[in-house]
Scaffold this motif. Sequence first.
Motif, PDB file in Angstrom:
ATOM      1  N   THR A 190       0.930  -1.234   0.031  1.00 33.03           N
ATOM      2  CA  THR A 190       0.102   0.176   0.038  1.00 33.03           C
ATOM      3  C   THR A 190       0.862   1.234   0.004  1.00 33.03           C
ATOM      4  O   THR A 190       0.546   2.221  -0.720  1.00 33.03           O
ATOM      5  CB  THR A 190      -0.983   0.160   1.219  1.00 33.03           C
ATOM      6  OG1 THR A 190      -1.812  -1.061   1.107  1.00 33.03           O
ATOM      7  CG2 THR A 190      -1.625   1.317   1.240  1.00 33.03           C
ATOM      8  N   ALA A 191       1.853   1.130   0.710  1.00 32.54           N
ATOM      9  CA  ALA A 191       2.987   2.328   0.832  1.00 32.54           C
ATOM     10  C   ALA A 191       3.585   2.539  -0.439  1.00 32.54           C
ATOM     11  O   ALA A 191       3.636   3.647  -0.930  1.00 32.54           O
ATOM     12  CB  ALA A 191       3.731   2.215   1.963  1.00 32.54           C
ATOM     13  N   VAL A 192       3.869   1.424  -1.372  1.00 33.69           N
ATOM     14  CA  VAL A 192       4.494   1.489  -2.538  1.00 33.69           C
ATOM     15  C   VAL A 192       3.637   2.188  -3.598  1.00 33.69           C
ATOM     16  O   VAL A 192       3.928   3.162  -4.263  1.00 33.69           O
ATOM     17  CB  VAL A 192       5.099   0.183  -2.955  1.00 33.69           C
ATOM     18  CG1 VAL A 192       5.467   0.215  -4.460  1.00 33.69           C
ATOM     19  CG2 VAL A 192       6.118  -0.232  -2.079  1.00 33.69           C
ATOM     20  N   GLY A 193       2.272   1.920  -3.436  1.00 32.37           N
ATOM     21  CA  GLY A 193       1.053   2.350  -4.439  1.00 32.37           C
ATOM     22  C   GLY A 193       1.149   3.677  -4.062  1.00 32.37           C
ATOM     23  O   GLY A 193       0.991   4.638  -4.960  1.00 32.37           O
ATOM     24  N   ILE A 194       1.201   4.264  -2.873  1.00 31.09           N
ATOM     25  CA  ILE A 194       0.782   5.406  -2.358  1.00 31.09           C
ATOM     26  C   ILE A 194       2.077   6.522  -2.938  1.00 31.09           C
ATOM     27  O   ILE A 194       1.775   7.870  -3.510  1.00 31.09           O
ATOM     28  CB  ILE A 194       0.796   5.692  -1.097  1.00 31.09           C
ATOM     29  CG1 ILE A 194      -0.479   5.163  -0.587  1.00 31.09           C
ATOM     30  CG2 ILE A 194       0.911   7.279  -0.372  1.00 31.09           C
ATOM     31  CD1 ILE A 194      -0.712   5.105   1.096  1.00 31.09           C
ATOM     32  N   ILE A 195       3.300   5.773  -2.855  1.00 34.85           N
ATOM     33  CA  ILE A 195       4.284   6.691  -3.244  1.00 34.85           C
ATOM     34  C   ILE A 195       4.458   6.902  -4.691  1.00 34.85           C
ATOM     35  O   ILE A 195       4.768   7.862  -5.244  1.00 34.85           O
ATOM     36  CB  ILE A 195       5.674   5.889  -2.972  1.00 34.85           C
ATOM     37  CG1 ILE A 195       6.101   5.903  -1.428  1.00 34.85           C
ATOM     38  CG2 ILE A 195       6.818   6.549  -3.783  1.00 34.85           C
ATOM     39  CD1 ILE A 195       7.083   4.840  -0.927  1.00 34.85           C
ATOM     40  N   PHE A 196       3.989   5.734  -5.595  1.00 33.52           N
ATOM     41  CA  PHE A 196       3.926   6.075  -6.983  1.00 33.52           C
ATOM     42  C   PHE A 196       2.556   7.074  -7.187  1.00 33.52           C
ATOM     43  O   PHE A 196       2.817   7.798  -8.317  1.00 33.52           O
ATOM     44  CB  PHE A 196       3.527   4.731  -7.669  1.00 33.52           C
ATOM     45  CG  PHE A 196       4.619   3.771  -8.039  1.00 33.52           C
ATOM     46  CD1 PHE A 196       5.553   4.422  -9.006  1.00 33.52           C
ATOM     47  CD2 PHE A 196       5.243   2.814  -7.207  1.00 33.52           C
ATOM     48  CE1 PHE A 196       6.737   3.735  -9.552  1.00 33.52           C
ATOM     49  CE2 PHE A 196       6.434   2.235  -7.613  1.00 33.52           C
ATOM     50  CZ  PHE A 196       7.011   2.552  -8.689  1.00 33.52           C
ATOM     51  N   LEU A 197       1.746   7.119  -6.751  1.00 32.31           N
ATOM     52  CA  LEU A 197       0.807   7.867  -6.880  1.00 32.31           C
ATOM     53  C   LEU A 197       1.148   9.508  -6.360  1.00 32.31           C
ATOM     54  O   LEU A 197       0.610  10.182  -7.225  1.00 32.31           O
ATOM     55  CB  LEU A 197      -0.664   7.688  -6.064  1.00 32.31           C
ATOM     56  CG  LEU A 197      -1.453   6.271  -6.619  1.00 32.31           C
ATOM     57  CD1 LEU A 197      -2.696   6.378  -5.245  1.00 32.31           C
ATOM     58  CD2 LEU A 197      -2.437   6.842  -7.635  1.00 32.31           C
ATOM     59  N   ILE A 198       1.865   9.650  -5.694  1.00 37.44           N
ATOM     60  CA  ILE A 198       2.487  10.959  -5.082  1.00 37.44           C
ATOM     61  C   ILE A 198       3.205  11.471  -6.302  1.00 37.44           C
ATOM     62  O   ILE A 198       3.104  12.578  -6.629  1.00 37.44           O
ATOM     63  CB  ILE A 198       3.061  10.867  -3.898  1.00 37.44           C
ATOM     64  CG1 ILE A 198       2.280  10.696  -2.625  1.00 37.44           C
ATOM     65  CG2 ILE A 198       3.944  12.139  -3.569  1.00 37.44           C
ATOM     66  CD1 ILE A 198       2.709  10.360  -1.248  1.00 37.44           C
ATOM     67  N   ILE A 199       3.926  10.587  -6.941  1.00 41.13           N
ATOM     68  CA  ILE A 199       4.928  11.197  -8.012  1.00 41.13           C
ATOM     69  C   ILE A 199       4.146  11.059  -9.431  1.00 41.13           C
ATOM     70  O   ILE A 199       4.352  12.035 -10.170  1.00 41.13           O
ATOM     71  CB  ILE A 199       6.299  10.103  -8.183  1.00 41.13           C
ATOM     72  CG1 ILE A 199       7.001  10.049  -6.798  1.00 41.13           C
ATOM     73  CG2 ILE A 199       7.078  10.336  -9.386  1.00 41.13           C
ATOM     74  CD1 ILE A 199       7.957   9.064  -6.957  1.00 41.13           C
ATOM     75  N   LEU A 200       3.160  10.188  -9.587  1.00 36.93           N
ATOM     76  CA  LEU A 200       2.614   9.986 -11.222  1.00 36.93           C
ATOM     77  C   LEU A 200       1.532  10.913 -11.258  1.00 36.93           C
ATOM     78  O   LEU A 200       1.327  11.188 -12.200  1.00 36.93           O
ATOM     79  CB  LEU A 200       2.652   8.523 -11.338  1.00 36.93           C
ATOM     80  CG  LEU A 200       3.952   7.661 -11.459  1.00 36.93           C
ATOM     81  CD1 LEU A 200       3.467   6.470 -11.787  1.00 36.93           C
ATOM     82  CD2 LEU A 200       4.905   8.298 -12.380  1.00 36.93           C
ATOM     83  N   VAL A 201       0.599  11.036 -10.156  1.00 38.69           N
ATOM     84  CA  VAL A 201      -0.444  11.921 -10.506  1.00 38.69           C
ATOM     85  C   VAL A 201      -0.014  13.520 -10.901  1.00 38.69           C
ATOM     86  O   VAL A 201      -0.740  13.683 -11.943  1.00 38.69           O
ATOM     87  CB  VAL A 201      -1.494  11.804  -9.326  1.00 38.69           C
ATOM     88  CG1 VAL A 201      -2.473  12.910  -9.333  1.00 38.69           C
ATOM     89  CG2 VAL A 201      -1.954  10.594  -9.088  1.00 38.69           C
ATOM     90  N   PRO A 202       0.660  13.784 -10.070  1.00 40.03           N
ATOM     91  CA  PRO A 202       1.157  15.528 -10.539  1.00 40.03           C
ATOM     92  C   PRO A 202       1.824  15.346 -11.974  1.00 40.03           C
ATOM     93  O   PRO A 202       1.383  15.969 -12.719  1.00 40.03           O
ATOM     94  CB  PRO A 202       2.141  15.871  -9.466  1.00 40.03           C
ATOM     95  CG  PRO A 202       1.611  15.182  -8.459  1.00 40.03           C
ATOM     96  CD  PRO A 202       1.260  13.542  -8.556  1.00 40.03           C
ATOM     97  N   SER A 203       2.406  14.361 -12.371  1.00 40.35           N
ATOM     98  CA  SER A 203       3.188  13.942 -13.674  1.00 40.35           C
ATOM     99  C   SER A 203       2.135  13.584 -14.680  1.00 40.35           C
ATOM    100  O   SER A 203       2.379  14.573 -15.807  1.00 40.35           O
ATOM    101  CB  SER A 203       4.191  13.101 -13.554  1.00 40.35           C
ATOM    102  OG  SER A 203       5.168  12.975 -12.560  1.00 40.35           O
ATOM    103  N   ASN A 204       1.155  12.844 -14.445  1.00 34.50           N
ATOM    104  CA  ASN A 204       0.219  12.950 -15.564  1.00 34.50           C
ATOM    105  C   ASN A 204      -0.755  14.233 -15.638  1.00 34.50           C
ATOM    106  O   ASN A 204      -0.945  14.432 -16.807  1.00 34.50           O
ATOM    107  CB  ASN A 204      -0.867  11.921 -15.109  1.00 34.50           C
ATOM    108  CG  ASN A 204      -0.359  10.584 -15.592  1.00 34.50           C
ATOM    109  OD1 ASN A 204      -0.294  10.381 -16.395  1.00 34.50           O
ATOM    110  ND2 ASN A 204      -0.177   9.615 -14.528  1.00 34.50           N
ATOM    111  N   TYR A 205      -0.839  15.081 -14.500  1.00 36.19           N
ATOM    112  CA  TYR A 205      -1.629  16.181 -14.659  1.00 36.19           C
ATOM    113  C   TYR A 205      -0.781  17.187 -15.478  1.00 36.19           C
ATOM    114  O   TYR A 205      -1.377  17.901 -16.483  1.00 36.19           O
ATOM    115  CB  TYR A 205      -1.784  16.755 -13.339  1.00 36.19           C
ATOM    116  CG  TYR A 205      -2.574  18.146 -13.408  1.00 36.19           C
ATOM    117  CD1 TYR A 205      -3.753  18.380 -13.497  1.00 36.19           C
ATOM    118  CD2 TYR A 205      -1.634  19.393 -13.025  1.00 36.19           C
ATOM    119  CE1 TYR A 205      -4.306  19.612 -13.616  1.00 36.19           C
ATOM    120  CE2 TYR A 205      -2.122  20.715 -13.055  1.00 36.19           C
ATOM    121  CZ  TYR A 205      -3.532  20.715 -13.199  1.00 36.19           C
ATOM    122  OH  TYR A 205      -4.204  22.052 -13.342  1.00 36.19           O
ATOM    123  N   LEU A 206       0.541  17.210 -15.258  1.00 34.07           N
ATOM    124  CA  LEU A 206       1.429  18.247 -15.940  1.00 34.07           C
ATOM    125  C   LEU A 206       1.625  17.714 -17.479  1.00 34.07           C
ATOM    126  O   LEU A 206       1.415  18.688 -18.410  1.00 34.07           O
ATOM    127  CB  LEU A 206       2.859  18.159 -15.524  1.00 34.07           C
ATOM    128  CG  LEU A 206       3.845  18.872 -16.374  1.00 34.07           C
ATOM    129  CD1 LEU A 206       3.506  20.503 -16.189  1.00 34.07           C
ATOM    130  CD2 LEU A 206       5.233  18.905 -15.397  1.00 34.07           C
TER     131      LEU A 206
END
Length: 215
Positions: A190-206
């Motif tokens: 779950t922590a790994v998933g959260i880490i990827f979300l923190i990095i990739l959600v803003p990247s996808n938005y950009l």
Amino acid sequence: MFDWSVITQNLDLLGWGLLVTLRYTVITCLLGLVIGLVIALAQLSPLRVTRVAGMLFVEFFRNVPLLVWLLWSYYALPIFAGIRISREAAGILALSLYGAAYYAEILRAGIQALDHGQGDAAKALGMSPLQAMYRIILPQAFRQMIPPLAGQTIIQMKNTTLLSVITIPDLLYQASYISSFTYRPMEVYTAVGIIFLIILVPSNYLARRLELRNH
């Protein structure tokens, strides 16, 4: 019950795994872009043999799963080619070539989408085809290619999770290691998933903002 202390007690391992993941992402994206540009230009070459070679490279790497390339690079190269290769080099090689096949198609499509009159104008100014490509065509085409290139870079980062199969200590490998002695896989992954979300959600938005800006 969900136990967050498993994560806090092993933040150093997860942090190191994240650094390894980011390092491989940066290295393989840069190498993939350089190789991809060469392959894209090869596919646009007036020489048939060069075009076919570029096309075969793309088809070769895009149609075989990345996991197969990773395992083949690490285990098969020493057997078939007699090349001793470290797991780090095997990971970089496989990820870079695999990513290059996708970058090449993005770059090729971006170059072909540019008005052909740009090349004619460069030729009228006395530029060679190579000069026209680097001075006129690529700088203009690159603006249109930024969104898909950003998207492919995000995919490349997610692809690094496969490095764990050849025991490279990336984020997923560290998660597996932590789970092996804590017996708490739910919290760790779950922590790994959260880490990827923190990095990739803003990247996808950009990436989406860049795409809208270029339309």
